[in-house]
Write an enzyme that holds these catalytic residues in place. Structure first.
Site, PDB file in Angstrom:
ATOM      1  N   SER A  61       0.845  -1.200   0.000  1.00 15.21           N
ATOM      2  CA  SER A  61       0.000   0.000   0.000  1.00 15.21           C
ATOM      3  C   SER A  61       0.877   1.245   0.000  1.00 15.21           C
ATOM      4  CB  SER A  61      -0.914   0.002   1.231  1.00 15.21           C
ATOM      5  OG  SER A  61      -0.162  -0.236   2.406  1.00 15.21           O
ATOM      6  N   ASP A 118       5.460  -7.122   2.266  1.00 11.22           N
ATOM      7  CA  ASP A 118       4.730  -7.625   1.099  1.00 11.22           C
ATOM      8  C   ASP A 118       5.691  -7.994  -0.018  1.00 11.22           C
ATOM      9  OD1 ASP A 118       1.922  -7.927   0.981  1.00 11.22           O
ATOM     10  OD2 ASP A 118       1.655  -5.758   1.183  1.00 11.22           O
ATOM     11  N   LYS A 150       4.493 -11.517   3.105  1.00 12.19           N
ATOM     12  CA  LYS A 150       3.076 -11.732   2.780  1.00 12.19           C
ATOM     13  C   LYS A 150       2.941 -11.771   1.264  1.00 12.19           C
ATOM     14  CE  LYS A 150      -0.250  -8.282   3.322  1.00 12.19           C
ATOM     15  NZ  LYS A 150      -0.755  -8.056   1.961  1.00 12.19           N
ATOM     16  N   GLU A 163      -0.275 -12.432  -1.954  1.00 12.51           N
ATOM     17  CA  GLU A 163      -1.720 -12.488  -2.194  1.00 12.51           C
ATOM     18  C   GLU A 163      -2.106 -13.732  -2.969  1.00 12.51           C
ATOM     19  OE1 GLU A 163      -3.062  -8.865  -4.019  1.00 12.51           O
ATOM     20  OE2 GLU A 163      -2.130  -7.597  -2.486  1.00 12.51           O
ATOM     21  N   GLU A 199      -9.306  -9.491   3.282  1.00 12.50           N
ATOM     22  CA  GLU A 199      -9.633  -8.123   2.863  1.00 12.50           C
ATOM     23  C   GLU A 199     -11.000  -8.088   2.194  1.00 12.50           C
ATOM     24  OE1 GLU A 199      -6.514  -5.916   1.007  1.00 12.50           O
ATOM     25  OE2 GLU A 199      -7.840  -4.241   0.522  1.00 12.50           O
TER      26      GLU A 199
HETATM   27  O1  KIV Z   1      -0.453  -3.424   1.500  1.00 11.71           O
HETATM   28  C1  KIV Z   1      -1.065  -3.380   2.566  1.00 11.71           C
HETATM   29  O2  KIV Z   1      -0.948  -2.444   3.363  1.00 11.71           O
HETATM   30  C2  KIV Z   1      -1.956  -4.481   2.872  1.00 11.71           C
HETATM   31  C3  KIV Z   1      -2.938  -4.290   3.978  1.00 11.71           C
HETATM   32  C4  KIV Z   1      -3.983  -3.333   3.569  1.00 11.71           C
HETATM   33  C5  KIV Z   1      -3.512  -5.564   4.431  1.00 11.71           C
HETATM   34  O3  KIV Z   1      -1.927  -5.477   2.227  1.00 11.71           O
END
Ligand code: KIV
Length: 259
Positions: A45, A83, A111, A113, A180
């Site tokens: 994000s 991420d 993390k 997706e 989400e």
């Molecule tokens: O990128 C991010 O901040 C996220 C959260 C919104 C879960 O994936």
């Protein structure tokens, strides 16, 4: 006190609700850690709220490494989860190489997706004992295919598939799963069916924890706030006021301590 362990986080399932927030830089990571947040997400994000991209698909590995390094300099006790950006985990080899880059930059885990589509990549990561956080429901990295952000799990098919994907992530060793924009009853059944901690965002109150983009919570990106967030403060307004006041003082010749 040392680093929070993944076992400590896992033990919270069913006992406590986890607050999780994002950080992309040193001061925010330090603040979150002082507030005893158990996990810090360096989310992609950052593409929108820090880098000015229209969505997360333009975030690169170099962007992520740069921001993970800044967060890691705060040396938080909180686990730093980073991420894996768009298309950086298409094969197990690519997923592992990029996971190691983020770990070298200071992340404690990663993390990504999706579920079945990326199962081999997830398996490669968890097989090395690297903490892995899943992400199901609305997948921001798929925004171009989806066309818009919408609630998932409203139909029986979607509900079944979300449950299956969550069980798969659990079996693959994900210690937690971000849900989400998942319909709230579906989040509740997933939470009951998996040993991973479910961390909801716009997915109702029945998850094991909640996550928000910190900028949304504090009104730091005033040009867009998701519908499910009610900012607790409006930092951008305070910045506007402070700068406006100072600028008027400068122009009126009355600046003393701030000159
Ligand atoms: O990128 C991010 O901040 C996220 C959260 C919104 C879960 O994936």
């Amino acid at each position: 006190m040392g680093k929070t362990s993944i076992e400590e986080i896992r033990r919270l399932k069913g006992r406590a609700r986890l607050p999780v927030l994002t950080a992309y830089d040193y001061p925010m990571a330090r603040l979150l850690d002082e507030l005893e947040m158990p996990l810090i997400l360096v989310g992609d994000s950052l593409g929108m709220v820090v880098l000015g991209y229209p969505d997360t698909t333009e975030v690169t590995m170099e962007d992520m490494e740069h921001h993970v390094r800044a967060v890691a300099r705060a040396r938080p006790q909180a686990l730093i989860i980073a991420d894996l950006p768009y298309q950086s985990y298409e094969t197990p080899a690519q997923a592992l190489e990029n996971t190691h880059r983020l770990i070298r930059a200071g992340a404690d885990g990663v993390k990504a997706e999706g579920g079945g589509r990326i199962a081999d990549s997830i398996r490669a990561i968890t097989a090395e004992g690297i903490p892995f956080m899943g992400h199901l429901g609305m997948l921001p990295q798929q925004i171009k295919e989806e066309g818009r952000y919408r609630i998932k799990g409203k139909t029986d098919n979607e509900e079944r598939s979300l449950l299956q994907e969550a069980r798969l992530l659990d079996d693959l060793g994900a210690f937690s799963i971000v849900l989400e924009l998942v319909e709230k009853n579906v989040s509740a059944s997933i939470t009951k069916s998996v040993s991973s901690l479910t961390i909801g965002i716009g997915s109702g109150p029945h998850c094991d924890g909640q996550i928000l983009v910190t900028h949304d919570l504090v009104g730091g990106f005033p040009w867009f706030t998701p519908r499910f967030v009610k900012p607790k403060i409006r930092v951008a307004e305070s910045i506007r006021n402070a700068i406006g006041e100072w600028s008027n003082e400068v122009q009126g010749g009355s600046v003393e301590r701030n000159s």
